[in-house]
Design an enzyme around this catalytic site. Sequence first.
Site, PDB file in Angstrom:
ATOM      1  N   ASN A   1      10.586 -28.176 -26.750  1.00 39.55           N
ATOM      2  CA  ASN A   1      11.204 -29.386 -26.202  1.00 39.55           C
ATOM      3  C   ASN A   1      10.109 -30.454 -26.130  1.00 39.55           C
ATOM      4  O   ASN A   1       9.273 -30.425 -25.235  1.00 39.55           O
ATOM      5  CB  ASN A   1      11.767 -29.086 -24.807  1.00 39.55           C
ATOM      6  CG  ASN A   1      12.331 -30.330 -24.136  1.00 39.55           C
ATOM      7  OD1 ASN A   1      12.535 -31.354 -24.791  1.00 39.55           O
ATOM      8  ND2 ASN A   1      12.580 -30.238 -22.839  1.00 39.55           N
ATOM      9  N   TRP A   2      10.150 -31.384 -27.095  1.00 36.99           N
ATOM     10  CA  TRP A   2       9.096 -32.409 -27.136  1.00 36.99           C
ATOM     11  C   TRP A   2       9.277 -33.457 -26.041  1.00 36.99           C
ATOM     12  O   TRP A   2       8.411 -34.294 -25.832  1.00 36.99           O
ATOM     13  CB  TRP A   2       9.106 -33.128 -28.487  1.00 36.99           C
ATOM     14  CG  TRP A   2       8.638 -32.310 -29.659  1.00 36.99           C
ATOM     15  CD1 TRP A   2       8.146 -31.029 -29.649  1.00 36.99           C
ATOM     16  CD2 TRP A   2       8.598 -32.729 -31.035  1.00 36.99           C
ATOM     17  NE1 TRP A   2       7.820 -30.630 -30.927  1.00 36.99           N
ATOM     18  CE2 TRP A   2       8.090 -31.661 -31.791  1.00 36.99           C
ATOM     19  CE3 TRP A   2       8.956 -33.905 -31.694  1.00 36.99           C
ATOM     20  CZ2 TRP A   2       7.924 -31.734 -33.176  1.00 36.99           C
ATOM     21  CZ3 TRP A   2       8.794 -33.985 -33.075  1.00 36.99           C
ATOM     22  CH2 TRP A   2       8.278 -32.905 -33.807  1.00 36.99           C
ATOM     23  N   LYS A   3      10.433 -33.457 -25.381  1.00 41.35           N
ATOM     24  CA  LYS A   3      10.755 -34.502 -24.393  1.00 41.35           C
ATOM     25  C   LYS A   3      10.556 -35.879 -25.041  1.00 41.35           C
ATOM     26  O   LYS A   3      10.821 -36.027 -26.236  1.00 41.35           O
ATOM     27  CB  LYS A   3       9.915 -34.334 -23.131  1.00 41.35           C
ATOM     28  CG  LYS A   3       9.957 -32.903 -22.603  1.00 41.35           C
ATOM     29  CD  LYS A   3       9.453 -32.788 -21.207  1.00 41.35           C
ATOM     30  CE  LYS A   3       9.354 -31.328 -20.826  1.00 41.35           C
ATOM     31  NZ  LYS A   3       9.171 -31.105 -19.415  1.00 41.35           N
TER      32      LYS A   3
ATOM     33  N   HIS B   1      19.136 -29.798 -18.692  1.00 39.94           N
ATOM     34  CA  HIS B   1      17.709 -29.684 -18.359  1.00 39.94           C
ATOM     35  C   HIS B   1      17.496 -30.269 -16.960  1.00 39.94           C
ATOM     36  O   HIS B   1      18.143 -31.254 -16.583  1.00 39.94           O
ATOM     37  CB  HIS B   1      16.885 -30.441 -19.399  1.00 39.94           C
ATOM     38  CG  HIS B   1      15.412 -30.180 -19.275  1.00 39.94           C
ATOM     39  ND1 HIS B   1      14.637 -30.803 -18.327  1.00 39.94           N
ATOM     40  CD2 HIS B   1      14.594 -29.344 -19.955  1.00 39.94           C
ATOM     41  CE1 HIS B   1      13.384 -30.359 -18.436  1.00 39.94           C
ATOM     42  NE2 HIS B   1      13.339 -29.473 -19.421  1.00 39.94           N
TER      43      HIS B   1
ATOM     44  N   GLU C   1      15.309 -32.147 -15.806  1.00 39.33           N
ATOM     45  CA  GLU C   1      14.976 -33.580 -15.778  1.00 39.33           C
ATOM     46  C   GLU C   1      16.247 -34.422 -15.908  1.00 39.33           C
ATOM     47  O   GLU C   1      16.351 -35.497 -15.306  1.00 39.33           O
ATOM     48  CB  GLU C   1      13.955 -33.904 -16.887  1.00 39.33           C
ATOM     49  CG  GLU C   1      12.578 -33.381 -16.513  1.00 39.33           C
ATOM     50  CD  GLU C   1      11.665 -33.058 -17.697  1.00 39.33           C
ATOM     51  OE1 GLU C   1      11.933 -33.510 -18.824  1.00 39.33           O
ATOM     52  OE2 GLU C   1      10.679 -32.322 -17.470  1.00 39.33           O
TER      53      GLU C   1
ATOM     54  N   GLU D   1      14.848 -21.931 -15.963  1.00 34.89           N
ATOM     55  CA  GLU D   1      13.708 -22.838 -15.824  1.00 34.89           C
ATOM     56  C   GLU D   1      13.560 -23.254 -14.361  1.00 34.89           C
ATOM     57  O   GLU D   1      14.200 -24.236 -13.925  1.00 34.89           O
ATOM     58  CB  GLU D   1      13.930 -24.090 -16.665  1.00 34.89           C
ATOM     59  CG  GLU D   1      14.019 -23.833 -18.145  1.00 34.89           C
ATOM     60  CD  GLU D   1      13.436 -24.998 -18.929  1.00 34.89           C
ATOM     61  OE1 GLU D   1      12.449 -24.779 -19.639  1.00 34.89           O
ATOM     62  OE2 GLU D   1      13.937 -26.126 -18.800  1.00 34.89           O
TER      63      GLU D   1
ATOM     64  N   GLY E   1       6.388 -28.423 -16.141  1.00 36.46           N
ATOM     65  CA  GLY E   1       5.381 -29.475 -16.282  1.00 36.46           C
ATOM     66  C   GLY E   1       4.341 -29.490 -15.167  1.00 36.46           C
ATOM     67  O   GLY E   1       3.609 -30.461 -15.019  1.00 36.46           O
TER      68      GLY E   1
ATOM     69  N   SER F   1       6.003 -24.230 -17.781  1.00 38.01           N
ATOM     70  CA  SER F   1       4.554 -24.105 -17.975  1.00 38.01           C
ATOM     71  C   SER F   1       4.157 -22.866 -18.777  1.00 38.01           C
ATOM     72  O   SER F   1       3.151 -22.216 -18.484  1.00 38.01           O
ATOM     73  CB  SER F   1       3.841 -24.130 -16.610  1.00 38.01           C
ATOM     74  OG  SER F   1       4.078 -25.372 -15.961  1.00 38.01           O
TER      75      SER F   1
ATOM     76  N   GLY G   1       7.803 -26.871 -23.072  1.00 35.53           N
ATOM     77  CA  GLY G   1       7.630 -28.318 -23.066  1.00 35.53           C
ATOM     78  C   GLY G   1       6.222 -28.681 -23.514  1.00 35.53           C
ATOM     79  O   GLY G   1       5.917 -28.732 -24.708  1.00 35.53           O
ATOM     80  N   GLY G   2       5.326 -28.901 -22.548  1.00 36.00           N
ATOM     81  CA  GLY G   2       3.973 -29.386 -22.824  1.00 36.00           C
ATOM     82  C   GLY G   2       3.260 -28.657 -23.959  1.00 36.00           C
ATOM     83  O   GLY G   2       2.749 -29.296 -24.903  1.00 36.00           O
TER      84      GLY G   2
END
Length: 249
Positions: A9-11, A92, A94, A163, A169, A208, A229-230
């Site tokens: 997930n590149w966001k 998600h 977010e 999640e 994150g 993470s 993600g990151g």
Amino acid sequence: MPGRYAIANWKMNVPPEGIDTYLRALASHRNGRASVVVAPPFLYLKDVVAQAPANVAVGGQNCADQRAGALTGEVSPTMLRECGARFVIIGHSERRSLFGETDAVVARKLALAIESGLTPILCIGEDQRVRDAGEAAILVSNQIRSAAVPALESARELIVAYEPVWAIGTGRNATGAMVAEMISEIRSALSRFWPSRHSKTPILYGGSVTPDNIADLGSNGRIDGYLVGGASLDSAKFLTIANGLMSLQ
Ligand code: PEP
């Protein structure tokens, strides 16, 4: 047996190494039992579809909860499918916390994604307050119940991503033991609320994930993969995570 997935997930980012270099690097992943999916921002979706090696599928990070209409800035599930996406992330944390998505909105998106032929990746998980109150299992069970739309019966495939919000994150991942406990709660909610799907649905962990913590996370034999993600912005790290799925029991 459920499939295994590593999902990037590149966001609202693109990999610093560049999209073409990143995708070329992923070509060295040998899918075997684990599939790789990349979810770029909408704007780059067609580029990623055009450049992705054959072993990499593409997903949207979100979709609208309506088929079409006067919804400025939205992208429908059918549009995603037509651009070559096969997957879509739905609910998600977010989206839920920053954009006010309720369980009802998530359920509508899930139904439309299935109708459009996309494989939904449904995100669920508790925040810190809920965990501290000892209510994480109840919350994820309620999230599964709210997402029990009739369309589930006709879905070819569905993925659930556990999640925990406090781990996204933040650099604070859940431990393998915590994840194992929550995955068994989620499986039991699936058997109650999604009985026709419960044994076939892969349950991923996200929060993470890095190459350094996959050994612990995967040690319990319950995880079917990762939503990343990151660390997914670096092809070498993401490949290490994806290749690590081969050694899961
Ligand atoms: C995510 O965005 O779904 C996620 C898990 O992010 P991170 O890996 O950065 O915690």
